[in-house]
Enzyme design. Structure first.
Site, PDB file in Angstrom:
ATOM      1  N   LYS A  26      43.983 -36.236   1.561  1.00 13.60           N
ATOM      2  CA  LYS A  26      44.191 -35.019   1.899  1.00 13.60           C
ATOM      3  C   LYS A  26      44.721 -35.313   3.800  1.00 13.60           C
ATOM      4  O   LYS A  26      44.425 -35.177   4.875  1.00 13.60           O
ATOM      5  CB  LYS A  26      43.466 -33.784   1.499  1.00 13.60           C
ATOM      6  CG  LYS A  26      43.292 -33.255   0.209  1.00 13.60           C
ATOM      7  CD  LYS A  26      43.029 -32.370  -0.168  1.00 13.60           C
ATOM      8  CE  LYS A  26      41.624 -32.247  -0.567  1.00 13.60           C
ATOM      9  NZ  LYS A  26      41.446 -33.167  -1.555  1.00 13.60           N
TER      10      LYS A  26
ATOM     11  N   GLN B 297      39.340 -30.530  -1.689  1.00 14.39           N
ATOM     12  CA  GLN B 297      39.334 -30.117  -3.403  1.00 14.39           C
ATOM     13  C   GLN B 297      39.964 -30.287  -3.666  1.00 14.39           C
ATOM     14  O   GLN B 297      41.210 -30.281  -3.012  1.00 14.39           O
ATOM     15  CB  GLN B 297      38.634 -28.787  -3.593  1.00 14.39           C
ATOM     16  CG  GLN B 297      37.178 -28.628  -3.305  1.00 14.39           C
ATOM     17  CD  GLN B 297      36.741 -28.219  -2.239  1.00 14.39           C
ATOM     18  OE1 GLN B 297      37.136 -27.542  -1.985  1.00 14.39           O
ATOM     19  NE2 GLN B 297      35.871 -29.140  -1.538  1.00 14.39           N
TER      20      GLN B 297
ATOM     21  N   ASP C 250      39.826 -35.876  -3.445  1.00  7.45           N
ATOM     22  CA  ASP C 250      39.250 -37.008  -2.900  1.00  7.45           C
ATOM     23  C   ASP C 250      41.147 -38.071  -2.710  1.00  7.45           C
ATOM     24  O   ASP C 250      41.540 -39.485  -2.740  1.00  7.45           O
ATOM     25  CB  ASP C 250      38.661 -38.475  -3.511  1.00  7.45           C
ATOM     26  CG  ASP C 250      37.491 -37.319  -3.166  1.00  7.45           C
ATOM     27  OD1 ASP C 250      37.032 -36.473  -1.977  1.00  7.45           O
ATOM     28  OD2 ASP C 250      36.417 -37.143  -4.573  1.00  7.45           O
TER      29      ASP C 250
ATOM     30  N   GLY D  47      34.727 -33.797   1.774  1.00  6.36           N
ATOM     31  CA  GLY D  47      34.966 -35.542   2.763  1.00  6.36           C
ATOM     32  C   GLY D  47      36.199 -35.506   2.637  1.00  6.36           C
ATOM     33  O   GLY D  47      36.309 -36.347   1.991  1.00  6.36           O
ATOM     34  N   HIS D  48      36.093 -35.606   4.193  1.00  4.50           N
ATOM     35  CA  HIS D  48      38.216 -36.048   4.830  1.00  4.50           C
ATOM     36  C   HIS D  48      37.513 -37.241   5.679  1.00  4.50           C
ATOM     37  O   HIS D  48      37.272 -37.419   6.323  1.00  4.50           O
ATOM     38  CB  HIS D  48      38.846 -34.898   5.246  1.00  4.50           C
ATOM     39  CG  HIS D  48      38.825 -33.669   3.929  1.00  4.50           C
ATOM     40  ND1 HIS D  48      39.516 -33.028   4.250  1.00  4.50           N
ATOM     41  CD2 HIS D  48      38.417 -33.667   2.498  1.00  4.50           C
ATOM     42  CE1 HIS D  48      39.457 -32.218   3.460  1.00  4.50           C
ATOM     43  NE2 HIS D  48      38.719 -32.948   2.417  1.00  4.50           N
TER      44      HIS D  48
HETATM   45  P1  GDP Z   1      40.161 -36.538   0.626  1.00  2.13           P
HETATM   46  O1  GDP Z   1      38.854 -35.934   0.355  1.00  2.13           O
HETATM   47  O2  GDP Z   1      41.396 -35.613   0.659  1.00  2.13           O
HETATM   48  O3  GDP Z   1      40.917 -35.940   2.118  1.00  2.13           O
HETATM   49  O4  GDP Z   1      40.609 -37.663   0.629  1.00  2.13           O
HETATM   50  P2  GDP Z   1      39.038 -38.732   0.830  1.00  2.13           P
HETATM   51  O5  GDP Z   1      38.642 -39.172   2.229  1.00  2.13           O
HETATM   52  O6  GDP Z   1      37.374 -38.437  -0.199  1.00  2.13           O
HETATM   53  O7  GDP Z   1      39.209 -39.937  -0.111  1.00  2.13           O
HETATM   54  C1  GDP Z   1      40.502 -41.420  -0.218  1.00  2.13           C
HETATM   55  C2  GDP Z   1      39.535 -42.537   0.540  1.00  2.13           C
HETATM   56  O8  GDP Z   1      40.314 -42.984  -0.006  1.00  2.13           O
HETATM   57  C3  GDP Z   1      38.937 -42.743   1.314  1.00  2.13           C
HETATM   58  O9  GDP Z   1      38.497 -43.506   1.597  1.00  2.13           O
HETATM   59  C4  GDP Z   1      40.244 -43.240   2.803  1.00  2.13           C
HETATM   60  O10 GDP Z   1      40.018 -43.613   3.892  1.00  2.13           O
HETATM   61  C5  GDP Z   1      41.018 -43.456   1.840  1.00  2.13           C
HETATM   62  N1  GDP Z   1      42.340 -44.154   1.378  1.00  2.13           N
HETATM   63  C6  GDP Z   1      43.909 -42.842   2.004  1.00  2.13           C
HETATM   64  N2  GDP Z   1      44.718 -43.299   1.524  1.00  2.13           N
HETATM   65  C7  GDP Z   1      44.283 -44.636   1.197  1.00  2.13           C
HETATM   66  C8  GDP Z   1      45.597 -45.730   0.891  1.00  2.13           C
HETATM   67  O11 GDP Z   1      47.227 -45.486   0.570  1.00  2.13           O
HETATM   68  N3  GDP Z   1      44.760 -46.975   0.527  1.00  2.13           N
HETATM   69  C9  GDP Z   1      43.671 -47.318   0.402  1.00  2.13           C
HETATM   70  N4  GDP Z   1      43.520 -47.771  -0.115  1.00  2.13           N
HETATM   71  N5  GDP Z   1      42.303 -46.035   0.430  1.00  2.13           N
HETATM   72  C10 GDP Z   1      43.412 -44.519   1.308  1.00  2.13           C
HETATM   73  P1  IMO Z   2      37.574 -33.276  -0.979  1.00  2.00           P
HETATM   74  O1  IMO Z   2      38.235 -32.078  -0.403  1.00  2.00           O
HETATM   75  C1  IMO Z   2      36.244 -34.124  -5.237  1.00  2.00           C
HETATM   76  C2  IMO Z   2      33.551 -31.440  -7.187  1.00  2.00           C
HETATM   77  C3  IMO Z   2      31.858 -31.733  -6.964  1.00  2.00           C
HETATM   78  C4  IMO Z   2      31.718 -30.990  -8.504  1.00  2.00           C
HETATM   79  C5  IMO Z   2      32.815 -29.276  -8.473  1.00  2.00           C
HETATM   80  C6  IMO Z   2      32.276 -28.232  -7.917  1.00  2.00           C
HETATM   81  O2  IMO Z   2      36.602 -34.174  -0.525  1.00  2.00           O
HETATM   82  O3  IMO Z   2      38.337 -33.339  -2.029  1.00  2.00           O
HETATM   83  P2  IMO Z   2      31.123 -27.716  -5.683  1.00  2.00           P
HETATM   84  O4  IMO Z   2      30.201 -28.505  -4.781  1.00  2.00           O
HETATM   85  O5  IMO Z   2      32.013 -27.546  -5.036  1.00  2.00           O
HETATM   86  O6  IMO Z   2      30.135 -26.311  -5.986  1.00  2.00           O
HETATM   87  O7  IMO Z   2      30.798 -29.352  -6.884  1.00  2.00           O
HETATM   88  O8  IMO Z   2      33.422 -29.736  -7.181  1.00  2.00           O
HETATM   89  N1  IMO Z   2      34.197 -31.226  -6.112  1.00  2.00           N
HETATM   90  C7  IMO Z   2      34.733 -32.324  -5.623  1.00  2.00           C
HETATM   91  N2  IMO Z   2      35.339 -33.229  -5.414  1.00  2.00           N
HETATM   92  N3  IMO Z   2      36.477 -33.652  -4.266  1.00  2.00           N
HETATM   93  C8  IMO Z   2      36.038 -32.917  -3.013  1.00  2.00           C
HETATM   94  O9  IMO Z   2      36.181 -32.255  -1.491  1.00  2.00           O
HETATM   95  C9  IMO Z   2      35.139 -31.750  -4.035  1.00  2.00           C
HETATM   96  N4  IMO Z   2      34.876 -30.761  -3.861  1.00  2.00           N
HETATM   97  C10 IMO Z   2      33.488 -31.412  -5.283  1.00  2.00           C
HETATM   98  O10 IMO Z   2      32.012 -32.949  -7.385  1.00  2.00           O
HETATM   99  O11 IMO Z   2      32.448 -32.059 -10.031  1.00  2.00           O
HETATM  100 MG    MG Z   3      36.975 -36.325  -0.170  1.00  2.00          MG
END
Ligand code: GDP
Ligand code: IMO
Ligand code: MG
Length: 425
Positions: free
Chosen positions: A16, A225, A13, A40-41
């Site tokens: 990416k 991840q 998270d 979840g991207h």
């Molecule tokens: P990922 O799994 O690495 O793609 O990241 P996620 O989408 O799960 O979580 C990142 C969250 O931060 C999302 O809700 C993005 O919209 C948000 N986000 C990304 N870059 C920024 C930033 O620079 N500032 C803020 N406030 N939010 C951001």
């Molecule tokens: P993105 O790509 C954050 C964590 C789960 C748990 C562990 C194992 O959005 O960054 P799993 O279901 O993979 O067997 O769970 O890994 N986990 C993540 N945490 N971002 C993710 O993906 C994750 N994908 C798995 O919360 O701790």
């Molecule tokens: Mg994510």
């Protein structure tokens, strides 16, 4: 653009998805190489939010080839739903620009049942806090060489025989966990409507990637991840079941490692973690709450509250060692605004000694005490700033200190979720 891998350097998270969406403009192909819909991207484009779990984050750009590599585990139902949702949002995604590798392993209904059963069971011991998407059990079957691959969908008789072969063992486990027994017809009927749609997207992904590279076109490799959730290098057993480091980009998609020219490590300006496991710089106080609220730190897949803490550069030193990043993309810098004092963890106290890298033994990370450096914060709202020099001096100093400790340039700074809220240096 160079062939570039984008990986998460912390516990997922990091942002990416946003980075991949942004860099796709300059790329020709985008490939996911590991993980599944545990990811979840989130992309925010012109104020509209799109959350992708399986389809590469380049999909909003027309004219680019999106690929799902052999290293991914694919839930056919989620795949179809994601395509349908994108279609409803005005983004049609046909086989002309989305491919699934013949060798991508399939998450079957029994994998999800097993994941959930284990997590809620008292038999197994450690709860991992998985996303419950069947990721671990699917990778287990891959390694046991009883997995079902996308290519198997091309022959329905073979698919049925493979389900038949897999089920007795699964049913024995279900009996142990007190879960309901499954029969072959039931599983086959459940999977087949989705399988028949996936078939349209199946293609030779390695050939496509190699072809693009041979023509001098560039491919983005989208990690899921984060480095410390890596099956080998992460905080085992509190990890995911795939290899999340940059080195797996080639193997998980089907090209040679020497074709990869750049590695971007995505780093949140602080740290978050979802699920169980050690987290030395975790803040269980008002500052942690502030980061969680201002950063909207709720999981994009499960909606769970993310644990929050200071930026941990010890963990990051290890990430640098493991991924060889050519640059860092620092995200969510805006979220740190409004805090008078910022801390970064630069070492650990472990058994009375200062260490610079995480302990390598399994339980060590749970026993360290973080050693912090204090830096002054800033009050300005930076979310509209588009040039590095316009950032408050204290924000620039924060970034400079990170660069100094890690000896890697911060080449991209993100100051908000929107595609345009990005500073490329
Ligand atoms: P990922 O799994 O690495 O793609 O990241 P996620 O989408 O799960 O979580 C990142 C969250 O931060 C999302 O809700 C993005 O919209 C948000 N986000 C990304 N870059 C920024 C930033 O620079 N500032 C803020 N406030 N939010 C951001
Ligand atoms: P993105 O790509 C954050 C964590 C789960 C748990 C562990 C194992 O959005 O960054 P799993 O279901 O993979 O067997 O769970 O890994 N986990 C993540 N945490 N971002 C993710 O993906 C994750 N994908 C798995 O919360 O701790
Ligand atoms: Mg994510």
């Amino acid at each position: 653009m160079a062939n570039t891998v984008i990986i998460g350097a912390q516990w997922g998270d990091e942002g990416k998805g946003k980075l991949v969406d942004l860099l796709t403009e300059r790329a020709d192909g985008i490939v996911r190489f590991q993980g599944g819909n545990n990811a979840g991207h989130t992309l925010v484009v012109e104020g509209k939010k799109v959350v992708l779990h399986l389809i590469p984050s380049g999909v909003l750009h027309q004219g680019k080839t999106c690929m799902i590599g052999n290293g991914v585990v694919l839930d056919p139902e989620v795949f179809c739903k994601e395509i349908d949702t994108l279609g409803e949002q005005g983004v049609p995604v046909g086989p002309d620009r989305l491919m699934v590798s013949l060798r991508t392993h399939i998450i079957m209904p029994y994998h999800k049942i097993l994941d959930a059963a284990r997590e809620s069971s008292k038999i197994k011991g450690n709860k991992i806090g998985t996303t419950g998407r069947g990721i671990g059990p699917c990778y287990e079957d891959k390694m046991s060489r009883i997995g079902i691959r996308a290519g198997d969908f091309l022959d329905e008789d073979l698919l049925r025989r493979k389900i038949e072969a897999a089920l007795p063992e699964k049913n024995a486990l279900f009996a142990m966990y007190g879960a309901e027994q499954l029969d072959v017809d039931q599983v086959f009927e459940q999977i087949i409507p989705f399988a028949r749609r996936v078939v349209d997207y199946i293609d030779d992904v390695p050939a496509k990637i190699q072809g693009l590279q041979a023509e001098g076109k560039s491919v983005l490799f989208e990690g899921a991840q984060g480095t410390h959730l890596d099956i080998d290098h992460g905080t085992y057993p509190f990890v995911t079941s795939s290899s999340t480091v940059s080195g797996n980009a080639a193997a998980g998609s089907g090209c040679g490692p020497a074709t990869i020219e750049e590695v971007v490590a995505v780093v949140k300006a602080y740290t978050t973690r979802v699920g169980e496991g050690p987290f030395p710089s975790e803040l269980e106080d008002a500052v942690g709450d502030h980061l969680g609220e201002k950063g909207a730190e709720f999981g994009a897949t499960t909606g769970r509250k993310r644990r929050c803490g200071w930026l941990d550069l010890v963990v990051m030193r290890e990430s640098v060692r493991l991924n060889s990043p050519t640059g860092i993309a620092m995200t969510k810098l805006d979220v740190l605004g409004g805090l008078e004092e910022l801390k970064i963890c630069v070492g650990y106290d472990y058994k009375g000694q200062r260490i610079e890298y995480p302990p390598q033994d399994q339980h060590g990370l749970a026993e360290v005490a973080p050693i912090y450096e204090s830096l002054p914060g800033w009050n300005e709202d930076i979310s509209d700033i588009t040039s590095f020099d316009a950032l408050p001096a204290n924000a620039r100093a924060y970034i400079a200190r990170v660069e100094e400790v890690l000896d890697v340039p911060v080449s991209i700074v993100s100051v908000g979720p929107g595609r345009e809220q990005t500073i490329i240096r």
